[in-house]
Write an enzyme that holds these catalytic residues in place. Structure first.
Site, PDB file in Angstrom:
ATOM      1  N   ARG A 129      -4.524   5.636  13.144  1.00  0.00           N
ATOM      2  CA  ARG A 129      -4.286   4.375  13.834  1.00  0.00           C
ATOM      3  C   ARG A 129      -2.798   4.155  14.063  1.00  0.00           C
ATOM      4  O   ARG A 129      -1.964   4.699  13.392  1.00  0.00           O
ATOM      5  CB  ARG A 129      -4.840   3.203  13.007  1.00  0.00           C
ATOM      6  N   LYS A 194      -6.268   6.897  -0.714  1.00  0.00           N
ATOM      7  CA  LYS A 194      -6.956   7.089   0.567  1.00  0.00           C
ATOM      8  C   LYS A 194      -7.712   8.412   0.578  1.00  0.00           C
ATOM      9  O   LYS A 194      -7.146   9.471   0.317  1.00  0.00           O
ATOM     10  CB  LYS A 194      -5.948   7.036   1.723  1.00  0.00           C
ATOM     11  N   ARG A 328      -1.963  -4.447   4.122  1.00  0.00           N
ATOM     12  CA  ARG A 328      -1.577  -3.733   2.903  1.00  0.00           C
ATOM     13  C   ARG A 328      -1.476  -4.710   1.743  1.00  0.00           C
ATOM     14  O   ARG A 328      -1.303  -5.921   1.936  1.00  0.00           O
ATOM     15  CB  ARG A 328      -0.247  -2.987   3.087  1.00  0.00           C
TER      16      ARG A 328
END
Length: 333
Positions: A129, A194, A328
């Site tokens: 992204r 992640k 975040r």
């Protein structure tokens, strides 16, 4: 546009190294009837693709991990066992980006059926992204795109990334019993690191048919050489499971997407919001929402019925939407 993976002698060397033992340069040269210098050149070329090969003096070459290569017919067998159907599925060795390729076909009005899947062993221009690069070394991770046609216009596509995140959750839970968390709008975390990312791209009109290309990247066996380019904590499936079968993963992921997108088409996010909120990676955390131009801070309350992120700010609750928003966790000093 044609992209080539390891072929001929390169592929033969990769298959020999895939057996997991040290192999001498002399043995490789003799078995392929090429010079040691040619062997060395092929090894360098494979390393340039991101394949983690190391050399030990006196012993030869060895792969740090085996590189399981995708097999189209095996994927279809697994998929048929799950769904009772066949799937349009294409495996390419190397490509610029699986999303870019499917979107080119859409824009060039080439024949493409809803539900078609494109998977690659390596991407030369993988994208995340907001224009970020997605690290895509050969054979190490899953680079996957799924084309879906939605006839209800662009507005109806707004919550698709929520459904896709849940499909990734479904597949990883079914195959590896992993309990991943979902970060809005489209990242998949495991133990606060992640594991996977989603990139949904749209082409269409407000009223008419909408073409969606759903890109999914999952870290499988990330080599250290590639991981040095990643600017956030990450993990891969090989760190949590010994049962890594890429063909089976592609089949399960495809089946999970079929199911979630069918559910989305019938009832939108109505049946998914509650489950997504139980998997929210930042539930109750102070977060920072950023568009590049503006920032908002608040406590993350999950998602609303349209798939927007809900923040509690100064006692008020507000939803935010949009594909170019970054979320975040706020570090409190």
């Amino acid at each position: 546009m044609s992209y080539k993976g390891p072929q001929g002698n390169k592929l033969a060397i990769l298959k020999t190294l895939n057996k997991g033992e040290f192999v001498s340069g002399q043995y490789l040269g003799e078995s392929l009837d090429i010079s040691r210098a040619a062997v060395s050149k092929h090894i360098k070329s494979l390393q340039d693709m991101g394949i983690d090969i190391f050399k030990l003096s006196g012993k030869g070459y060895k792969l740090n991990h085996s590189v399981p290569l995708l097999d189209e017919s095996a994927v279809n067998q697994y998929y048929h066992a799950l769904s009772g159907q066949q799937k349009q599925l294409e495996v390419m060795p190397i490509i610029d980006s699986t999303n870019s390729e499917l979107m080119r076909r859409v824009q060039n009005k080439l024949s493409i059926n809803s539900g078609q899947v494109l998977v690659a062993e390596m991407q030369e221009a993988g994208r995340g992204r907001r224009g970020r690069t997605w690290q895509s070394p050969f054979g190490a991770n899953l680079y996957y795109s799924y084309y879906w046609r939605l006839d209800d216009g662009l507005q109806a596509a707004m919550g698709v990334s929520i459904a896709v995140g849940l499909a990734v959750y479904d597949a990883l839970k079914a195959l590896y019993s992993l309990e991943v968390a979902l970060k809005w709008p489209n990242d998949i975390y495991l133990n606060h690191k992640k594991l996977a990312g989603v990139l949904v791209e749209l082409d269409g009109t407000v009223e008419g048919p909408c073409h969606l290309v759903i890109g999914i990247g999952i870290n499988l066996q990330m080599p250290e050489t590639a991981s040095q380019q990643i600017d956030q904590p990450w993990t891969d499936i090989a760190s949590h499971s010994n049962e890594l079968d890429k063909d089976k993963l592609v089949a399960h992921l495809t089946y999970a997407l079929d199911e979630r997108l069918a559910q989305y088409q019938v009832s939108g996010l109505t049946e998914m919001v509650t489950q997504w909120n139980t998997l929210n990676a930042f539930a109750g955390e102070v977060v920072c929402l950023s568009t590049g131009q503006r920032q908002w801070r608040g406590i993350c309350e999950g998602i609303d019925a349209q798939g927007g992120i809900v923040l509690r700010q100064d006692g008020e609750v507000k939803s935010y939407y949009g594909g170019e928003i970054s979320l975040r966790k706020e570090v409190i000093e």
